[in-house]
Enzyme design. Sequence first.
Site, PDB file in Angstrom:
ATOM      1  N   THR A   1      -8.334   6.878  -2.052  1.00  0.00           N
ATOM      2  CA  THR A   1      -9.672   6.338  -2.264  1.00  0.00           C
ATOM      3  C   THR A   1     -10.710   7.433  -2.019  1.00  0.00           C
ATOM      4  OG1 THR A   1      -9.482   5.451  -0.021  1.00  0.00           O
ATOM      5  CG2 THR A   1      -9.275   3.884  -1.835  1.00  0.00           C
TER       6      THR A   1
ATOM      7  N   LYS B   1       1.051  14.636   1.285  1.00  0.00           N
ATOM      8  CA  LYS B   1      -0.301  14.911   0.791  1.00  0.00           C
ATOM      9  C   LYS B   1      -0.495  16.412   0.527  1.00  0.00           C
ATOM     10  CE  LYS B   1      -2.291  10.910   3.235  1.00  0.00           C
ATOM     11  NZ  LYS B   1      -2.878  10.043   2.193  1.00  0.00           N
TER      12      LYS B   1
ATOM     13  N   HIS C   1       0.796  -1.238   0.000  1.00  0.00           N
ATOM     14  CA  HIS C   1       0.000   0.000   0.000  1.00  0.00           C
ATOM     15  C   HIS C   1       0.817   1.271   0.000  1.00  0.00           C
ATOM     16  CE1 HIS C   1      -4.012  -1.790   0.709  1.00  0.00           C
ATOM     17  NE2 HIS C   1      -3.300  -2.749   1.299  1.00  0.00           N
TER      18      HIS C   1
ATOM     19  N   LYS D   1     -14.500   8.662  -3.828  1.00  0.00           N
ATOM     20  CA  LYS D   1     -15.753   9.002  -3.130  1.00  0.00           C
ATOM     21  C   LYS D   1     -16.252  10.368  -3.586  1.00  0.00           C
ATOM     22  CE  LYS D   1     -13.880   6.270   0.585  1.00  0.00           C
ATOM     23  NZ  LYS D   1     -13.021   6.296   1.791  1.00  0.00           N
TER      24      LYS D   1
HETATM   25  C1  26W Z   1       4.350   0.842   9.811  1.00  0.00           C
HETATM   26  C2  26W Z   1       3.334   1.849   9.897  1.00  0.00           C
HETATM   27  C3  26W Z   1       2.421   1.902   8.710  1.00  0.00           C
HETATM   28  C4  26W Z   1       1.059   1.924   8.917  1.00  0.00           C
HETATM   29  C5  26W Z   1       0.199   1.978   7.863  1.00  0.00           C
HETATM   30  C6  26W Z   1       2.899   1.943   7.436  1.00  0.00           C
HETATM   31  C7  26W Z   1       2.055   1.996   6.374  1.00  0.00           C
HETATM   32  C8  26W Z   1       0.704   2.011   6.573  1.00  0.00           C
HETATM   33  C9  26W Z   1      -0.242   2.034   5.415  1.00  0.00           C
HETATM   34  C10 26W Z   1       0.312   1.210   4.304  1.00  0.00           C
HETATM   35  C11 26W Z   1      -0.583   3.413   4.974  1.00  0.00           C
HETATM   36  C12 26W Z   1      -1.807   3.466   4.120  1.00  0.00           C
HETATM   37  O1  26W Z   1      -2.892   3.538   4.642  1.00  0.00           O
HETATM   38  N1  26W Z   1      -1.646   3.503   2.792  1.00  0.00           N
HETATM   39  C13 26W Z   1      -2.726   3.918   1.925  1.00  0.00           C
HETATM   40  O2  26W Z   1      -3.412   2.788   1.441  1.00  0.00           O
HETATM   41  C14 26W Z   1      -4.562   3.196   0.692  1.00  0.00           C
HETATM   42  C15 26W Z   1      -5.323   1.949   0.326  1.00  0.00           C
HETATM   43  O3  26W Z   1      -4.607   1.185  -0.584  1.00  0.00           O
HETATM   44  C16 26W Z   1      -4.144   4.001  -0.520  1.00  0.00           C
HETATM   45  O4  26W Z   1      -5.296   4.442  -1.186  1.00  0.00           O
HETATM   46  C17 26W Z   1      -3.309   5.203  -0.093  1.00  0.00           C
HETATM   47  O5  26W Z   1      -2.821   5.885  -1.216  1.00  0.00           O
HETATM   48  C18 26W Z   1      -2.158   4.739   0.780  1.00  0.00           C
HETATM   49  O6  26W Z   1      -1.459   5.850   1.309  1.00  0.00           O
END
Ligand code: 26W
Length: 801
Positions: free
Chosen positions: A642, A540, A346, A646
Site C-alpha cells: 500500500t 521485500k 493478506h 502512497k
Molecule cells: C501470524 C503472524 C502474522 C502477522 C501479520 C502473519 C501475517 C500478518 C499479516 C497478514 C502481514 C501483513 O501485514 N500483510 C500485508 O497486508 C497488506 C494489506 O493487505 C498488504 O498490502 C501487504 O502486501 C501484505 O504483506
Amino acid sequence: MFSNKEKFKAAFLRKLESMYGKSFQESTPRDHYHTLGNMVREYISANWIATNERNRAADEKQVYYLSIEFLLGRLLGSNLLNLGIQEVVEEGLKELGLDFSAIEEIEADAGLGNGGLGRLAACFLDSLASLDLPGHGCGIRYKHGLFDQKFVDGYQVELPEQWLRHGNVWEVRKPDQAVEINFWGKVESYIEDGKEKFRHAKGEAITAVPYDMPVVGYQTDTVNMLRLWSAEPAPFPTNKDIMQYKRDTEAVSEFLYPDDTHDEGKILRLKQQYFLVAASIGSIIRSYRKKNGSLIDFHKKVTIHINDTHPVLAIPELMRILLDEENMSWEQAWEITSHTISYTNHTTLSEALEKWPTNIFQPLLPRIYMIVEEINERFCADLWKKYPGQWSRIEDMAILAHGLVKMAHLAVVGSFSVNGVAKIHTEILKNREMRLFYEAFPDKFNNKTNGITHRRWLLKANPQLTSLIQDTIGHGWMKDTTQLRQLDVYANDSAFLEKLDQVKRERKQILGERIRKQTGIVIDSDSIFDVQVKRLHAYKRQLLNVFHIMYLYNRLKEDSSFDIHPRTFIFGAKASPGYYYAKRVIKLINSLADKVNNDPAINGRLKVIFLENYRVSLAEDIFPAADVSEQISTASKEASGTGNMKFMMNGALTIGTLDGANIEIKEEVGEENMFIFGLTAEQVLNYYQNGGYRSSEYYHHDKRIQQVLEQLINGFFPDVDDHFEPIHDSLLMQNDEYFVLKDFASYIDAQERVDAAYRNRNHWLRMSAKNIAHSGFFSSDRTIRQYANEIWGLEPSYSKR
Ligand code: 26W
C-alpha cells in the site's frame, strides 16, 4: 467554538484555564495539545451520539471490522481535516503566537499495528465514515504499541512504546459495557428439555473493558466507532494467587506482538485472539438483542469481517452463543454464522499461515475447540460426499489435521466471502495456495484491491500538492478521486510542471531539514530521493537496493568520471525482534551509510540515510518528498503493498517488480511511466515448483555481483567481523530463495533508466504528473465501496451535511 477564529481563540483560552488552572503565559505545548484535543473531542461528541442513535434506531445492516491491529498514527490533524476546521484552528493558534505543527508533534502515534495490515484497517475506518457507511472497528487497546526502534552502533535496539503515558484524549472508557471472557476450565454437559447441552465451566474469567474512539468522516456528520478492548481482572474468585492472576490478566492487552508474517505459536497470542473475538461478539450481540430480541435474522443485519485469520475464532464463538445460549440447532446456527462472517487474506507466505497445536488450543478454549471439531467433522463428511474416495484431498482441506488447527481453512469454511487484496494475489490464492477450496467453493472467492485514504496521505500529508491540484482542477477530486484524471492534460503544461517541481522541491527541503535535525547529515535537495520504507523482510528485498548502492559506490571509486545524477537513498524499516537475518540487513544498511556518507571520494554524489523508528507520522513527511518509490519484492510474494500507492499519489515514480498492486499501478498509469524489472510471478513460482535456478552461476558470471558479495565478508565493512556472513551464505549456500542475484542485472538496468529519465527534468515531471493523475483508483474509498456493494450489502445511511 470552531465557527470562526475569534470564537475559537476565546474558547481555547477558557478551556486551557479550566483544564490546567494556569495562565496562557505559563502553559506548555503539551497543555496546548491536550486543550485542543479535548475541545475537538467535545465538538465531535454531538455527532457521535447522533450517529450511534441513528444506528440503534435504524434497521440498516451494520458491519463490524475485527482486526488484531489498527495502525492509526496521529489523530488531531486528520480529525481537524475531516471536520473542516483545520484553517480556523491553525490561524487562531497563530494569532495566539502558537504553531500548530509544534502542537501536533506532541501527539504520540497510535501505533497499534505492525505494517500493511494494520494501516489498511485504519484507512478503511476513515473511508467507512467518510462514505457514511455504518461500519465500526473492533480491536485491542494494547498498552504498548509496536516497539520504538533505536540504532546503537548501527544495530536495532527495541524500546517499549508508551503511547498512553500522557493519556489518550480520543478515547472514552465504558466500564458499564464490559464483557466477561472465560479461558481454561472444562466443558460440562447436561440435559435440558430432553436435549444434551454444553456449557463452559470452572474457567478463569477476565474482564474486557471497552475504550471507544470516534471515527470522524470527511465533510459529513457521520462519526463511527472504533472499540478497543482492554483486559482487566474480573471480580470473581480465583484459585490463583491474586497478584499472579492480575498480572496474567493484564498481560492479555499489554503488548502488540511485533511479528508480521511469523506465526510464533505463543499461547498469549491465542488468548489475545479469543479475547478480541469474544469481547467484540459479546458486545455486538448484546446490542443486537436489545434492539431485535431474537437472533434469527442476525446475518441479515450484521456482517462481521475478519481481517486475516487472527480473529477467525469469531466463527466458533458465534456458533457457541447460538447453540449454547440461544438453543438453536446446529444447522440453524451454522446457517447464520456462515452468512455473517466474511474474510480477507493478506498473505500467501506459508510461514504466516496460522496453525495452532491442538494441545495448546484445547485446554485454553475447551468449548470452542469442541465446536471446531464438529465444524471439521461435518465439513469433512460433506467433502466425502462431494469427492468420494479422495482421501488425500480431504486430508489437505481438513481444518483439524496432524494435531493442528488450520485457521485459514476454518476461515474459508465458515465465511460467505473470501477475498485477496490485489488481482494477482487473489489469482494466486485461487490457483495455488487455496486451489482446493476454490474448486469446492468458487463463488466465495473475490478480489478487492487495497487502497489508501487520500485524505491522510495527500490532503493532510501534502498540503502543498493539494493546493496545486485544487488550483488546477478545483476540489471535486477530494470526494471522488477518479477526477484526478483531469490532471492528465496538465502533464503537458509547462507552467503546471514548473509548479509541480516547486512543490516537490519544497517537500524535499522539509524532509531534508528533518533529516538534518535527526541525524546531523545534510542532504542535497537536488539529488534524487530514492526511498524504500516498509517492514524489513527478506522477500521485500531491501538487500537488492543495498547491492545497487554498493555497485554504484564501487563504480564511483573505480572511475571518478562515472557519471550519475546525485542520489539520496532513504530507508525506513523495523525488523521483528527475533528475525536475525533482517537485523543483519539493518546493520548492513547502517554500515554502508557510514562508509558512503563519509568517503570524500564520493563527494556527496551518494548519500544513504536510514531513518530510525519508521512509523505513520514519519511516513507523512517521507511520501511527499520521494522521487523514486522502491517496490522490489520477489514477484508473487507481496500480496498488494500500500506504500506503493502512497508514493504514486504524491508523484513519485515506481521502480518495481510485477508484484502485488504494482501490476495494477502499471495498468492505471502505463508501463512508460514507471520502471519495471525482474522475474514475473509466474517465473518465480515455476522455479519454486520445478527448480532450475542456481544462484552461484550469477555469482560466477557477473563481476559486479562477485565484488559486492565479497565485500560482505572481506573486511570492506570494518568492525563487523563475520556479521554479514549469513547474508552471504543465504545467497550462495542456500541458493538465494528470493532471487536477489537473479534480478540484480535487470534491477541495475532499470536504475539506469531512472537516472537517465531524471536528467530530463521535463520528462520526469510529466511522468510524475501522470502518476498523480492516475492514482485515483487507489483511494480506499473505491475499495470500501466495493466491499460494501459486493461483500457486505451495505447502503450509505445518513443524511449528508
Ligand atoms: C501470524 C503472524 C502474522 C502477522 C501479520 C502473519 C501475517 C500478518 C499479516 C497478514 C502481514 C501483513 O501485514 N500483510 C500485508 O497486508 C497488506 C494489506 O493487505 C498488504 O498490502 C501487504 O502486501 C501484505 O504483506
